[in-house]
Write a protein that holds these residues in place. Structure first.
Motif, mmCIF file in Angstrom:
data_model
loop_
_atom_site.group_PDB
_atom_site.id
_atom_site.type_symbol
_atom_site.label_atom_id
_atom_site.label_comp_id
_atom_site.label_asym_id
_atom_site.label_seq_id
_atom_site.Cartn_x
_atom_site.Cartn_y
_atom_site.Cartn_z
ATOM 1 N N ALA A 46 0.847 -1.190 0.000
ATOM 2 C CA ALA A 46 0.000 0.000 0.000
ATOM 3 C C ALA A 46 0.883 1.241 0.000
ATOM 4 O O ALA A 46 1.896 1.292 0.707
ATOM 5 N N SER A 47 0.497 2.223 -0.801
ATOM 6 C CA SER A 47 1.253 3.466 -0.859
ATOM 7 C C SER A 47 0.891 4.346 0.330
ATOM 8 O O SER A 47 -0.286 4.563 0.632
ATOM 9 N N THR A 48 1.901 4.835 1.039
ATOM 10 C CA THR A 48 1.692 5.753 2.158
ATOM 11 C C THR A 48 2.067 7.185 1.780
ATOM 12 O O THR A 48 2.084 8.067 2.637
ATOM 13 N N SER A 49 2.365 7.417 0.519
ATOM 14 C CA SER A 49 2.643 8.743 -0.012
ATOM 15 C C SER A 49 1.675 9.005 -1.164
ATOM 16 O O SER A 49 0.963 8.082 -1.598
ATOM 17 N N PRO A 50 1.592 10.227 -1.668
ATOM 18 C CA PRO A 50 0.660 10.496 -2.781
ATOM 19 C C PRO A 50 0.896 9.561 -3.962
ATOM 20 O O PRO A 50 2.022 9.168 -4.253
ATOM 21 N N GLU A 51 -0.204 9.247 -4.653
ATOM 22 C CA GLU A 51 -0.122 8.335 -5.790
ATOM 23 C C GLU A 51 -0.100 9.072 -7.127
ATOM 24 O O GLU A 51 -0.018 8.434 -8.172
ATOM 25 N N SER A 52 -0.211 10.397 -7.094
ATOM 26 C CA SER A 52 -0.166 11.196 -8.322
ATOM 27 C C SER A 52 0.797 12.365 -8.129
ATOM 28 O O SER A 52 0.792 13.017 -7.074
ATOM 29 N N TYR A 53 1.599 12.627 -9.155
ATOM 30 C CA TYR A 53 2.580 13.701 -9.113
ATOM 31 C C TYR A 53 2.511 14.483 -10.425
ATOM 32 O O TYR A 53 2.207 13.914 -11.489
ATOM 33 N N TYR A 54 2.811 15.772 -10.332
ATOM 34 C CA TYR A 54 2.759 16.643 -11.516
ATOM 35 C C TYR A 54 4.039 17.461 -11.585
ATOM 36 O O TYR A 54 4.467 18.072 -10.600
ATOM 37 N N ILE A 55 4.667 17.442 -12.756
ATOM 38 C CA ILE A 55 5.871 18.230 -13.018
ATOM 39 C C ILE A 55 5.557 19.119 -14.214
ATOM 40 O O ILE A 55 5.282 18.616 -15.314
ATOM 41 N N PRO A 56 5.569 20.437 -14.054
ATOM 42 C CA PRO A 56 5.162 21.329 -15.157
ATOM 43 C C PRO A 56 6.021 21.161 -16.402
ATOM 44 O O PRO A 56 5.501 21.055 -17.512
ATOM 45 N N VAL A 57 7.346 21.152 -16.240
ATOM 46 C CA VAL A 57 8.216 21.061 -17.409
ATOM 47 C C VAL A 57 9.537 20.424 -16.994
ATOM 48 O O VAL A 57 10.007 20.605 -15.858
ATOM 49 N N LEU A 58 10.122 19.675 -17.906
ATOM 50 C CA LEU A 58 11.439 19.086 -17.722
ATOM 51 C C LEU A 58 12.213 19.340 -19.017
ATOM 52 O O LEU A 58 11.943 18.723 -20.057
ATOM 53 N N ARG A 59 13.170 20.266 -18.952
ATOM 54 C CA ARG A 59 13.911 20.658 -20.148
ATOM 55 C C ARG A 59 14.980 19.616 -20.492
ATOM 56 O O ARG A 59 15.311 18.783 -19.662
ATOM 57 N N PRO A 60 15.516 19.660 -21.712
ATOM 58 C CA PRO A 60 16.545 18.685 -22.090
ATOM 59 C C PRO A 60 17.715 18.694 -21.125
ATOM 60 O O PRO A 60 18.238 19.751 -20.764
ATOM 61 N N GLY A 61 18.097 17.516 -20.664
ATOM 62 C CA GLY A 61 19.194 17.378 -19.718
ATOM 63 C C GLY A 61 18.807 17.539 -18.275
ATOM 64 O O GLY A 61 19.630 17.279 -17.384
ATOM 65 N N GLU A 62 17.577 17.960 -17.999
ATOM 66 C CA GLU A 62 17.146 18.125 -16.616
ATOM 67 C C GLU A 62 16.624 16.811 -16.047
ATOM 68 O O GLU A 62 16.327 15.859 -16.779
ATOM 69 N N GLU A 63 16.510 16.798 -14.719
ATOM 70 C CA GLU A 63 16.000 15.618 -14.036
ATOM 71 C C GLU A 63 15.129 16.040 -12.865
ATOM 72 O O GLU A 63 15.228 17.166 -12.370
ATOM 73 N N ALA A 64 14.275 15.131 -12.418
ATOM 74 C CA ALA A 64 13.405 15.364 -11.266
ATOM 75 C C ALA A 64 13.278 14.059 -10.498
ATOM 76 O O ALA A 64 13.120 12.983 -11.094
ATOM 77 N N ALA A 65 13.354 14.147 -9.168
ATOM 78 C CA ALA A 65 13.298 12.957 -8.307
ATOM 79 C C ALA A 65 11.994 12.955 -7.522
ATOM 80 O O ALA A 65 11.539 13.992 -7.019
ATOM 81 N N LEU A 66 11.377 11.784 -7.423
ATOM 82 C CA LEU A 66 10.158 11.577 -6.644
ATOM 83 C C LEU A 66 10.462 10.551 -5.563
ATOM 84 O O LEU A 66 10.939 9.454 -5.858
ATOM 85 N N ASN A 67 10.179 10.925 -4.318
ATOM 86 C CA ASN A 67 10.395 10.016 -3.190
ATOM 87 C C ASN A 67 9.056 9.389 -2.801
ATOM 88 O O ASN A 67 8.132 10.080 -2.377
ATOM 89 N N LEU A 68 8.965 8.078 -2.939
ATOM 90 C CA LEU A 68 7.733 7.342 -2.674
ATOM 91 C C LEU A 68 7.890 6.517 -1.402
ATOM 92 O O LEU A 68 8.983 6.037 -1.089
ATOM 93 N N SER A 69 6.787 6.343 -0.683
ATOM 94 C CA SER A 69 6.787 5.545 0.545
ATOM 95 C C SER A 69 5.696 4.495 0.454
ATOM 96 O O SER A 69 4.593 4.764 -0.048
ATOM 97 N N PHE A 70 6.006 3.302 0.960
ATOM 98 C CA PHE A 70 5.063 2.187 0.905
ATOM 99 C C PHE A 70 5.094 1.422 2.221
ATOM 100 O O PHE A 70 6.075 1.471 2.972
ATOM 101 N N GLY A 71 4.026 0.712 2.483
ATOM 102 C CA GLY A 71 3.950 -0.215 3.595
ATOM 103 C C GLY A 71 3.580 -1.591 3.080
ATOM 104 O O GLY A 71 2.958 -1.728 2.018
ATOM 105 N N THR A 72 3.968 -2.626 3.795
ATOM 106 C CA THR A 72 3.689 -3.992 3.374
ATOM 107 C C THR A 72 2.872 -4.719 4.428
ATOM 108 O O THR A 72 2.908 -4.373 5.612
ATOM 109 N N ASP A 73 2.146 -5.713 3.973
ATOM 110 C CA ASP A 73 1.354 -6.547 4.874
ATOM 111 C C ASP A 73 2.261 -7.604 5.511
ATOM 112 O O ASP A 73 3.136 -8.150 4.835
ATOM 113 N N PRO A 74 2.057 -7.895 6.825
ATOM 114 C CA PRO A 74 2.886 -8.936 7.446
ATOM 115 C C PRO A 74 2.786 -10.290 6.756
ATOM 116 O O PRO A 74 3.712 -11.093 6.823
#
Length: 422
Positions: free
Chosen positions: A222-250
């Motif tokens: 199960a995701s414990t962080s947002p499930e949708s992300y929006y990046i307005p623009v990514l120019r050539p050579g640029e990068e963007a990082a998204l940090n996601l968090s999850f939980g697991t069932d025992p």
């Protein structure tokens, strides 16, 4: 009034039968392509020509990305097999597309290498890059070699790739997103974990209106962080990082569980691009050993008794414990002090049996060492225990002595009375 001649009953029934058969034949013909169209196939979701502009006679590469058209459903298996050395005879998993061959066809551009046969299966949400090595023709211009993809029991694909050979009319620049993921080496069932997605724009134009959707395909994640992300623009050579968090069932099943990331973006001319990335989460269980119970035979140990010591060892972890061995250390009693239990599954236990000889009365502290192996390697856990030896029970001997004395006294009194009477 002119009356139409009546039709004979037999002829009418014959026409009805012919009409019914014709209708069924038409329906069957309609169902055949419909069934074929519903079978999973692939699309060319992206392509790259390296270098972007070839000089006449130069060599380069054309890379196309094949993506499955089937949607990822909960519990769908991830099974991608690439076999370029022979025929893959393994059965096809439902919702997987079996790629029979991938070819590059062109009359002008020479294909040096890249005829792929029996590529294998590609499952829902999966992508597969295919690279061809080519040589440009001797004349300048823009050429369109076609990628031909044959999919078993499904509609094939023909996709033209524009190639600029020294032409002054440059092709329209376009963005090209590459997704890299950072995933933990292993995740224990019941633990939380993080994943980092990094988007790189390797293209020659900006990627606009980038939206990233995260879908944990397994009910055990199960995701414990947002499930949708929006990046307005990514120019050539640029990068963007998204940090996601999850939980697991025992109770999460062990193995590679999928998380799907869908990336949608637009180019400057509003052309829409979509790519689907599958993130494999390695769920690896860990064994955990502990003492469940201790029993001795006899229950009350006295000095000099032979003792049967049974210690039940329980696996309270989430993975099998193999090569389980129990050893008693620091116990100053003679006997067997090592037991081999083999494999203990999660939630089960096994007996470690030791045969000892009790010594003098007193407390005998000792250490139980449990050695075992799981997917993380070899482990040893120790627990301090104590064995009590009671002194010998002298009550029965004392009772016998008292009874003997009473009997002797009674006999003496009886004998004395008889002599007095006489």
């Amino acid at each position: 009034m002119i009356q139409e001649p009546e039709t004979a009953p037999g002829r009418s029934m014959g026409r009805r039968t012919i009409g019914w058969i014709s209708g069924m034949f038409i329906v069957l013909l309609a169902l055949i392509p419909a069934a074929a169209a519903g079978a999973p196939t692939v699309i060319v979701s992206n392509y790259t020509v390296t270098p972007a502009v070839l000089m006449p006679g130069d060599e380069g590469t054309i890379t196309v990305v094949l993506t499955s058209t089937a949607s990822m459903a909960p519990g769908s298996p991830l099974d991608l097999r690439v076999d370029t050395g022979g025929v893959n005879t393994s059965p096809i998993t439902p919702d997987n597309a079996y790629i029979e061959n991938v070819l590059l066809r062109s009359r002008e551009i020479e294909v040096l290498s890249g005829s792929f046969q029996d590529v294998g299966e590609i499952g829902p949400g999966q992508s597969l890059p295919i690279t061809f090595q080519v040589r440009a023709p001797g004349e300048e211009g823009i050429y369109f070699p076609e990628v031909w993809v044959s999919v078993r029991d499904a509609t094939g694909v023909r996709y033209p790739v524009p190639v600029n050979v020294g032409s002054a009319y440059a092709l329209a620049k376009k963005p090209s997103l590459r997704v890299e993921r950072t995933v933990p080496a292993s995740v224990d069932p019941g633990d939380s974990f993080g994943v980092t997605l990094t988007l790189y724009n390797d293209g020659e134009a900006s990627a606009n209106d980038i939206s990233v959707g995260i879908n944990a395909s397994s009910d055990s994640i199960a995701s414990t962080s947002p499930e949708s992300y929006y990046i307005p623009v990514l120019r050539p050579g640029e990068e963007a990082a998204l940090n996601l968090s999850f939980g697991t069932d025992p109770g999460a099943p062990l193995g590679l569980l999928p998380v799907v990331a869908t990336v949608d973006y637009r180019s400057a001319d509003l052309a829409v691009f979509r790519q689907v990335e599958t993130i494999g989460i390695p769920i690896v269980g860990r064994a955990d050993m502990s003492v469940a119970s201790i029993r001795t035979e006899p229950a009350r140990i006295t000095a000099g008794d032979p003792v049967g010591l049974t210690i039940r060892i329980e696996n309270t972890g989430t993975a099998d414990a193999t090569s389980v061995r129990a050893t008693i250390g620091g116990l100053s009693l003679s006997g067997t002090k090592e037991a081999f239990l083999g494999t203990i599954e999660p939630g089960n236990d096994g007996p470690a049996v030791f045969n000892l000889q009790a010594g003098e009365e007193g407390d005998y502290p000792y250490t139980l060492a449990i050695q075992y192996t799981d997917d993380y390697g070899a482990h040893t856990t120790e627990q301090a225990l104590n064995l009590v030896v009671a002194g010998s029970d002298r009550a029965p001997a004392l009772i016998i002595a008292v009874v003997a004395i009473v009997v002797v006294i009674a006999a003496a009194l009886y004998w004395y009375r008889r002599r007095k009477e006489e």
